[in-house]
Scaffold this motif. Sequence first.
Motif, PDB file in Angstrom:
ATOM      1  N   ALA A 149      45.150  63.448  67.149  1.00  0.00           N
ATOM      2  CA  ALA A 149      44.050  63.791  66.250  1.00  0.00           C
ATOM      3  C   ALA A 149      44.477  64.767  65.163  1.00  0.00           C
ATOM      4  O   ALA A 149      43.655  65.258  64.414  1.00  0.00           O
ATOM      5  CB  ALA A 149      42.882  64.375  67.045  1.00  0.00           C
TER       6      ALA A 149
ATOM      7  N   CYS B 281      35.448  55.818  64.651  1.00  0.00           N
ATOM      8  CA  CYS B 281      34.752  57.008  64.149  1.00  0.00           C
ATOM      9  C   CYS B 281      35.332  57.421  62.793  1.00  0.00           C
ATOM     10  O   CYS B 281      36.552  57.410  62.601  1.00  0.00           O
ATOM     11  CB  CYS B 281      34.868  58.154  65.150  1.00  0.00           C
ATOM     12  SG  CYS B 281      34.089  57.816  66.746  1.00  0.00           S
TER      13      CYS B 281
ATOM     14  N   CYS C   7      37.946  60.644  62.788  1.00  0.00           N
ATOM     15  CA  CYS C   7      39.029  60.797  63.763  1.00  0.00           C
ATOM     16  C   CYS C   7      40.268  59.994  63.381  1.00  0.00           C
ATOM     17  O   CYS C   7      40.157  58.830  62.980  1.00  0.00           O
ATOM     18  CB  CYS C   7      38.530  60.362  65.142  1.00  0.00           C
ATOM     19  SG  CYS C   7      39.750  60.571  66.450  1.00  0.00           S
TER      20      CYS C   7
ATOM     21  N   GLU D  96      29.474  66.381  67.928  1.00  0.00           N
ATOM     22  CA  GLU D  96      30.189  66.169  66.664  1.00  0.00           C
ATOM     23  C   GLU D  96      29.378  66.512  65.426  1.00  0.00           C
ATOM     24  O   GLU D  96      29.857  67.168  64.520  1.00  0.00           O
ATOM     25  CB  GLU D  96      30.739  64.733  66.528  1.00  0.00           C
ATOM     26  CG  GLU D  96      31.586  64.241  67.690  1.00  0.00           C
ATOM     27  CD  GLU D  96      32.919  64.944  67.853  1.00  0.00           C
ATOM     28  OE1 GLU D  96      33.141  65.947  67.183  1.00  0.00           O
ATOM     29  OE2 GLU D  96      33.726  64.503  68.695  1.00  0.00           O
TER      30      GLU D  96
ATOM     31  N   ARG E  65      30.083  59.033  63.812  1.00  0.00           N
ATOM     32  CA  ARG E  65      30.570  58.603  65.120  1.00  0.00           C
ATOM     33  C   ARG E  65      30.599  57.094  65.314  1.00  0.00           C
ATOM     34  O   ARG E  65      31.035  56.608  66.342  1.00  0.00           O
ATOM     35  CB  ARG E  65      29.699  59.225  66.219  1.00  0.00           C
ATOM     36  CG  ARG E  65      29.734  60.748  66.238  1.00  0.00           C
ATOM     37  CD  ARG E  65      29.312  61.284  67.571  1.00  0.00           C
ATOM     38  NE  ARG E  65      30.137  60.753  68.626  1.00  0.00           N
ATOM     39  CZ  ARG E  65      30.045  61.099  69.910  1.00  0.00           C
ATOM     40  NH1 ARG E  65      29.154  61.999  70.267  1.00  0.00           N
ATOM     41  NH2 ARG E  65      30.835  60.587  70.822  1.00  0.00           N
TER      42      ARG E  65
ATOM     43  N   TYR F 255      35.225  70.742  59.896  1.00  0.00           N
ATOM     44  CA  TYR F 255      35.794  69.396  59.793  1.00  0.00           C
ATOM     45  C   TYR F 255      36.877  69.389  58.719  1.00  0.00           C
ATOM     46  O   TYR F 255      36.689  69.919  57.616  1.00  0.00           O
ATOM     47  CB  TYR F 255      34.714  68.372  59.441  1.00  0.00           C
ATOM     48  CG  TYR F 255      35.284  67.029  59.026  1.00  0.00           C
ATOM     49  CD1 TYR F 255      35.988  66.251  59.930  1.00  0.00           C
ATOM     50  CD2 TYR F 255      35.154  66.568  57.716  1.00  0.00           C
ATOM     51  CE1 TYR F 255      36.539  65.034  59.561  1.00  0.00           C
ATOM     52  CE2 TYR F 255      35.697  65.352  57.328  1.00  0.00           C
ATOM     53  CZ  TYR F 255      36.383  64.580  58.250  1.00  0.00           C
ATOM     54  OH  TYR F 255      36.936  63.379  57.875  1.00  0.00           O
TER      55      TYR F 255
ATOM     56  N   HIS G  69      39.444  58.680  55.661  1.00  0.00           N
ATOM     57  CA  HIS G  69      38.408  59.228  56.532  1.00  0.00           C
ATOM     58  C   HIS G  69      37.303  59.895  55.710  1.00  0.00           C
ATOM     59  O   HIS G  69      37.427  60.062  54.494  1.00  0.00           O
ATOM     60  CB  HIS G  69      39.023  60.233  57.503  1.00  0.00           C
ATOM     61  CG  HIS G  69      39.920  59.607  58.513  1.00  0.00           C
ATOM     62  ND1 HIS G  69      41.246  59.336  58.268  1.00  0.00           N
ATOM     63  CD2 HIS G  69      39.679  59.173  59.779  1.00  0.00           C
ATOM     64  CE1 HIS G  69      41.790  58.765  59.327  1.00  0.00           C
ATOM     65  NE2 HIS G  69      40.868  58.651  60.262  1.00  0.00           N
TER      66      HIS G  69
END
Length: 309
Positions: free
Chosen positions: A60, A87, A90, A183, A193, A253, A260
């Motif tokens: 990760a 997700c 991630c 999360e 998610r 985050y 992402h």
Amino acid sequence: MAHPPALVNLPIITPSDLGPDAAGPRLPPWLKRNVPKGNANHFTARLLEELRLETVCDNAKCPNRMECYSQKTATFMILGNVCTRPCGFCSVAKGKTLGIVDDEPERVAEAAARLGLAHVVITSVTRDDLADGGAEHFYRCVLAVRERTGAAVEVLTPDFLGKSGAIERVVSSRPEVFNHNTETVPRLYRDVRGRKSDYRWTLELLARVKRLDPSIKTKSGLMLGLGETHDELLDTLVDLLDAGCDLLTLGQYLQPSPEHLPVVRYVPPEEFDELGLAARRMGFSQVASGPFVRSSYHAREMAGQVATN
């Protein structure tokens, strides 16, 4: 029911204030730090390679992995390194999974013993392809680590959505801490998610663990900076407390790659401090809140503080 306190010192942010341009692409100064030096991080990395073990730290791209490795700690990731959920936050690989390796519990226990760990965190990729979601493998890993080391064990599980009996099987191994991350806030849940995830089920999972074994500490974590508002965040903390959640982590985050979800806002350290204080006042037993906090960051210290209270 716990109610969120007034946070007079925090900026008021609404969804309309938030957008891709709310934060620039450059990391703020508080998210830059030196990589720890020393042989312990190399020892940990070599040991994991020798025992063919995966860590969520590497998969990760956790910003704390070198610090943790230098302290001879790691969060073991079982059930392979390929996840069945896409997700948006991630960096763990998604796609076709591999079969369960039968001796993995013994190898995790061996690594924990050679690292001298007193608190072992075990997590996994999501395995929707398995009938039990990997619950039996979690069970075997917890027992193997406990038998080999006597260490406290913290599990950080996927949601086991639709897997009858899975939560019960993991609980029956009696981990000291059962962690399942929330999360983000409900409004952003499926964007962050994935479509299969269900906010209400996350709460039910935590509540069910507490009903099955009230002696197990339950824990959850949220990433900040994805576009959540303060009111949404505080409402989520109330929901977690209503579900019996004991321990809370709040961290920034960080976008693993351009593919992402983008960072909407970098939350300043002083705001993390304010939120951590508010969460403690709301009723969480322990709270870790800061830009670099992750769900298993300093997990031993966090669980230990609860045990001594």
